[in-house]
Design a protein around this motif. Structure first.
Motif, mmCIF file in Angstrom:
data_model
loop_
_atom_site.group_PDB
_atom_site.id
_atom_site.type_symbol
_atom_site.label_atom_id
_atom_site.label_comp_id
_atom_site.label_asym_id
_atom_site.label_seq_id
_atom_site.Cartn_x
_atom_site.Cartn_y
_atom_site.Cartn_z
ATOM 1 N N ALA A 216 -52.176 9.802 36.192
ATOM 2 C CA ALA A 216 -51.554 8.531 35.632
ATOM 3 C C ALA A 216 -50.521 8.517 36.734
ATOM 4 C CB ALA A 216 -51.479 8.528 34.489
ATOM 5 N N LEU A 217 -49.591 9.348 37.203
ATOM 6 C CA LEU A 217 -48.496 9.438 37.529
ATOM 7 C C LEU A 217 -48.786 8.772 39.137
ATOM 8 C CD1 LEU A 217 -45.777 11.616 36.059
ATOM 9 C CD2 LEU A 217 -45.912 9.113 35.968
ATOM 10 N N GLU A 218 -49.865 9.605 39.708
ATOM 11 C CA GLU A 218 -49.674 9.436 41.024
ATOM 12 C C GLU A 218 -50.174 8.180 41.401
ATOM 13 O OE1 GLU A 218 -52.679 11.942 44.411
ATOM 14 O OE2 GLU A 218 -52.242 12.863 42.134
ATOM 15 N N GLU A 219 -51.740 7.792 40.968
ATOM 16 C CA GLU A 219 -51.721 6.526 40.267
ATOM 17 C C GLU A 219 -50.821 5.360 40.396
ATOM 18 O OE1 GLU A 219 -54.762 5.188 36.989
ATOM 19 O OE2 GLU A 219 -56.190 4.941 39.324
ATOM 20 N N LEU A 220 -49.452 5.360 39.508
ATOM 21 C CA LEU A 220 -48.894 4.287 40.053
ATOM 22 C C LEU A 220 -48.106 4.582 40.999
ATOM 23 C CD1 LEU A 220 -47.885 2.786 37.645
ATOM 24 C CD2 LEU A 220 -45.812 4.586 36.549
ATOM 25 N N THR A 221 -47.568 5.711 41.156
ATOM 26 C CA THR A 221 -47.171 5.728 42.407
ATOM 27 C C THR A 221 -48.258 4.859 43.491
ATOM 28 O OG1 THR A 221 -46.174 7.615 42.081
ATOM 29 C CG2 THR A 221 -45.866 6.983 44.733
ATOM 30 N N GLN A 222 -49.019 5.299 43.605
ATOM 31 C CA GLN A 222 -50.134 4.455 45.028
ATOM 32 C C GLN A 222 -49.542 3.107 44.703
ATOM 33 O OE1 GLN A 222 -53.876 5.890 43.975
ATOM 34 N NE2 GLN A 222 -53.124 8.453 45.395
ATOM 35 N N GLU A 223 -49.789 2.413 43.552
ATOM 36 C CA GLU A 223 -50.275 0.787 43.077
ATOM 37 C C GLU A 223 -48.913 0.548 43.277
ATOM 38 O OE1 GLU A 223 -51.006 1.185 38.965
ATOM 39 O OE2 GLU A 223 -53.366 1.166 39.556
ATOM 40 N N ARG A 224 -47.441 0.870 43.153
ATOM 41 C CA ARG A 224 -46.741 0.894 43.622
ATOM 42 C C ARG A 224 -45.896 0.388 45.334
ATOM 43 N NH1 ARG A 224 -42.687 4.133 39.559
ATOM 44 N NH2 ARG A 224 -42.854 3.095 37.437
ATOM 45 N N SER A 225 -47.132 1.243 45.707
ATOM 46 C CA SER A 225 -47.017 1.398 46.886
ATOM 47 C C SER A 225 -47.424 0.325 47.348
ATOM 48 C CB SER A 225 -47.492 2.543 47.377
ATOM 49 O OG SER A 225 -47.297 2.622 49.042
ATOM 50 N N PHE A 226 -48.552 0.085 46.967
ATOM 51 C CA PHE A 226 -50.084 -0.613 47.711
ATOM 52 C C PHE A 226 -49.003 -2.141 47.389
ATOM 53 C CE2 PHE A 226 -52.724 -3.953 46.237
ATOM 54 C CZ PHE A 226 -53.851 -4.272 47.458
ATOM 55 N N LEU A 227 -48.496 -2.272 46.171
ATOM 56 C CA LEU A 227 -48.333 -4.029 46.256
ATOM 57 C C LEU A 227 -46.375 -4.275 46.197
ATOM 58 C CD1 LEU A 227 -49.355 -4.066 41.824
ATOM 59 C CD2 LEU A 227 -50.121 -5.463 43.890
ATOM 60 N N ARG A 228 -45.561 -3.114 46.556
ATOM 61 C CA ARG A 228 -44.581 -3.309 47.039
ATOM 62 C C ARG A 228 -44.950 -4.550 48.031
ATOM 63 N NH1 ARG A 228 -43.157 1.297 48.207
ATOM 64 N NH2 ARG A 228 -42.742 2.150 46.244
ATOM 65 N N PRO A 229 -44.647 -4.725 49.023
ATOM 66 C CA PRO A 229 -44.857 -5.309 50.049
ATOM 67 C C PRO A 229 -45.504 -7.098 49.700
ATOM 68 C CG PRO A 229 -47.110 -4.173 50.673
ATOM 69 C CD PRO A 229 -46.144 -3.476 49.847
ATOM 70 N N TYR A 230 -46.268 -6.520 48.653
ATOM 71 C CA TYR A 230 -46.980 -8.296 48.010
ATOM 72 C C TYR A 230 -45.900 -8.456 47.486
ATOM 73 C CZ TYR A 230 -51.561 -6.971 49.859
ATOM 74 O OH TYR A 230 -52.638 -6.719 50.727
ATOM 75 N N GLY A 231 -44.957 -7.527 46.557
ATOM 76 C CA GLY A 231 -43.854 -7.966 45.247
ATOM 77 C C GLY A 231 -42.747 -8.922 46.728
ATOM 78 N N GLN A 232 -42.824 -8.219 47.512
ATOM 79 C CA GLN A 232 -41.858 -8.503 48.199
ATOM 80 C C GLN A 232 -41.697 -9.930 48.959
ATOM 81 O OE1 GLN A 232 -41.232 -5.062 50.937
ATOM 82 N NE2 GLN A 232 -39.536 -4.225 49.322
ATOM 83 N N ALA A 233 -42.961 -10.280 49.330
ATOM 84 C CA ALA A 233 -43.509 -11.170 50.177
ATOM 85 C C ALA A 233 -43.326 -12.660 48.784
ATOM 86 C CB ALA A 233 -44.393 -11.394 51.032
ATOM 87 N N PHE A 234 -43.856 -12.192 47.342
ATOM 88 C CA PHE A 234 -44.036 -13.210 46.723
ATOM 89 C C PHE A 234 -42.531 -13.792 46.142
ATOM 90 C CE2 PHE A 234 -44.389 -14.014 42.217
ATOM 91 C CZ PHE A 234 -45.228 -15.087 41.837
ATOM 92 N N LEU A 235 -42.345 -13.255 46.204
ATOM 93 C CA LEU A 235 -40.223 -12.991 45.533
ATOM 94 C C LEU A 235 -39.878 -14.242 46.775
ATOM 95 C CD1 LEU A 235 -39.336 -9.609 43.772
ATOM 96 C CD2 LEU A 235 -39.876 -11.376 43.090
ATOM 97 N N ARG A 236 -39.701 -13.509 48.114
ATOM 98 C CA ARG A 236 -39.130 -14.691 49.411
ATOM 99 C C ARG A 236 -39.767 -16.216 49.123
ATOM 100 N NH1 ARG A 236 -40.508 -9.423 52.561
ATOM 101 N NH2 ARG A 236 -42.062 -10.070 53.113
ATOM 102 N N ALA A 237 -41.293 -15.716 48.658
ATOM 103 C CA ALA A 237 -42.062 -17.438 47.995
ATOM 104 C C ALA A 237 -41.482 -17.822 47.430
ATOM 105 C CB ALA A 237 -43.409 -17.063 48.241
ATOM 106 N N ALA A 238 -41.021 -17.404 46.345
ATOM 107 C CA ALA A 238 -40.824 -17.903 44.819
ATOM 108 C C ALA A 238 -39.349 -18.385 45.194
ATOM 109 C CB ALA A 238 -40.163 -17.134 43.961
ATOM 110 N N ALA A 239 -38.355 -17.989 46.224
ATOM 111 C CA ALA A 239 -36.878 -18.403 46.710
ATOM 112 C C ALA A 239 -37.228 -19.910 47.077
ATOM 113 C CB ALA A 239 -36.076 -17.194 46.971
ATOM 114 N N ARG A 240 -37.926 -19.277 48.433
ATOM 115 C CA ARG A 240 -38.329 -20.929 49.401
ATOM 116 C C ARG A 240 -38.454 -22.521 48.247
ATOM 117 N NH1 ARG A 240 -39.960 -16.941 53.264
ATOM 118 N NH2 ARG A 240 -42.120 -17.382 52.759
ATOM 119 N N LEU A 241 -39.196 -21.668 47.664
ATOM 120 C CA LEU A 241 -40.033 -22.798 46.549
ATOM 121 C C LEU A 241 -38.953 -22.818 45.990
ATOM 122 C CD1 LEU A 241 -42.477 -24.372 46.073
ATOM 123 C CD2 LEU A 241 -43.096 -22.308 44.030
ATOM 124 N N GLU A 242 -37.912 -22.454 45.070
ATOM 125 C CA GLU A 242 -37.291 -22.696 44.180
ATOM 126 C C GLU A 242 -35.522 -23.523 45.423
ATOM 127 O OE1 GLU A 242 -33.930 -20.766 40.607
ATOM 128 O OE2 GLU A 242 -34.281 -19.674 42.987
#
Length: 418
Positions: free
Chosen positions: A265-291
């Motif tokens: 589960a911890l290995e899978e969680l690490t992989q999920e975080r690695s996969f989602l990290r660039p999406y989360g960063q791009a999403f937060l940039r989009a949220a800042a621009r929208l705000e």
């Protein structure tokens, strides 16, 4: 001290116990009492069904049940202690006894003789066709007497959620067929059904026991399904009580499978975080621009180009989708909403779901990703995978809530990932 075996004419009876283990507590929380019977003359093993079939009258049935209940209760007292932690005695009562109401006499006497309190006992009951009111009355009586009630073999035969909601059992024991189907090859759908079934039973107010766990794969699947308790040959087989009975029966397999699940589960969680990290960063940039006042299309221009992004959209304080959504070019996005919609429909992989594709004007107030975001403003939320309402696929939603200046209710920016 070993409780002496009991005898009925031509038959030799004994009690065996199988531990019921808590995945959270990492220890025994109960033992199911099971009959072990042999022919006195031949030594042939008899099944419980064959034993009860010998009771041809109500009088014989009640006498047999009194014998078995007393035998189990006394043998339970001979179980080796597991520290200072108490454990339940799980008792199966014959359905004919339930129908007759004789349990009101036999059970109190059996517990009193063994010196057991009702709160130490879990009564296992089967769902059967017939008099539903009689079953409900029995559940009510056991509760008033002080016992817990478990609905046995749920998920097969006559099981249904209407009965579950009517009886509100304290525990639900899932039939072994559910875990067997969940570990079959290409059984991802069956695993999701098991996980969702466990979640629904929890929401109905019952704890969940998964019985029939016989392999490592099944044990790992049980952990992933978030059941409360497990029972089965993988952990321990039913054992006769005696001086050599180990107090830690089943605990070592429990520790080992929990450790293996944790590592996975911890290995899978690490992989999920690695996969989602660039999406989360791009999403937060989009949220800042929208705000900051940038329009939705321009705010999400970089995010929408990323692979696996399905759509971006904004929900208001009532959960209603505001204006259009932003779609990736691979789905036919263009500046003209009408053209974008036509091209989107034309490229839907499964045309049967075409009526669900356009979400403009939708209301997603009931979705957890919306509610979770509203609970913590400016905090990125990532949903668990769920079946999308826009097609035949599983998706994950990123969401974040912001409160515009001079506004009392938030808006929520969302991004669906395939």
């Amino acid at each position: 001290m070993t409780t002496p075996p009991q005898n009925i004419p031509g038959t030799h009876l004994n009690s065996a116990f199988q531990p019921i283990l808590s995945l959270s507590h990492q220890r025994h929380v109960g033992y199911e009492a099971l009959i072990r019977a042999t022919q006195t003359d031949s030594g042939e093993t008899l099944t419980p069904g064959e034993i009860f079939a010998r009771a041809t009258s109500a009088t014989e049935l009640h006498a047999l049940e009194r014998t078995i209940q007393s035998m189990h209760a006394q043998a339970y007292n001979s179980l080796p202690p597991s520290g200072d932690n108490p454990a339940w005695l799980f008792l199966n009562l014959n359905q004919r006894l339930i129908a007759s109401g004789e349990y009101k006499e036999t059970l109190p006497k059996a517990l009193e003789t063994a010196g057991l309190a009702p709160h130490q006992v879990v009564i296992e009951m089967l769902e059967t066709p017939g008099d539903n009111q009689r079953l409900a009355d029995a559940v009510s009586w056991f509760r008033e007497f002080g016992c817990l009630v478990a609905l046995d073999d749920f998920g097969t035969g006559y099981s249904n959620f209407e009965r579950l909601l009517e009886l509100t059992p304290d525990l639900v024991k899932l039939d072994r067929s559910l875990i067997q189907r969940a570990v079959e090859e290409h059984a991802e759908g069956q695993r999701r059904i098991l996980n969702n079934l466990v979640a629904l039973i929890h929401e109905a107010g019952s704890l969940v026991v998964l019985e029939g766990v016989e392999t490592e794969h099944q044990a790992l699947t049980a952990l992933d399904a978030d059941v409360d308790f497990v029972q089965g040959f993988f952990f321990a087989r039913p054992t006769l009580v005696g001086p050599q009975s180990p107090p830690d029966l089943g605990l070592e397999p429990l520790r080992q499978i929990t450790e293996k699940f944790t590592e996975h589960a911890l290995e899978e969680l690490t992989q999920e975080r690695s996969f989602l990290r660039p999406y989360g960063q791009a999403f937060l940039r989009a949220a800042a621009r929208l705000e900051a006042g940038t329009g939705l299309h321009d705010s999400c221009a970089d995010l929408i180009k990323m692979p696996y992004v399905q759509r971006c959209y904004v929900l208001n304080g009532r959960g209603e989708q505001v204006d259009e959504h932003v779609l990736p070019k691979r789905c036919g996005y263009s500046a003209d909403p009408a053209t974008a919609r036509d091209r989107l429909f034309a490229q839907v992989p499964d045309q049967r779901y075409r009526p669900l594709i356009d979400t403009q004007g939708g209301n997603w107030l009931r979705r957890h990703y919306y509610r979770d975001a509203c609970m913590e403003l400016r905090r990125l939320k990532v949903s668990r995978p769920y079946r999308s309402s826009t097609g035949n696929h599983i998706c994950v939603t990123l969401s974040i809530a912001e409160t515009p200046p001079a506004e009392s209710s938030p808006y929520v920016l969302c991004c669906d990932l395939l």
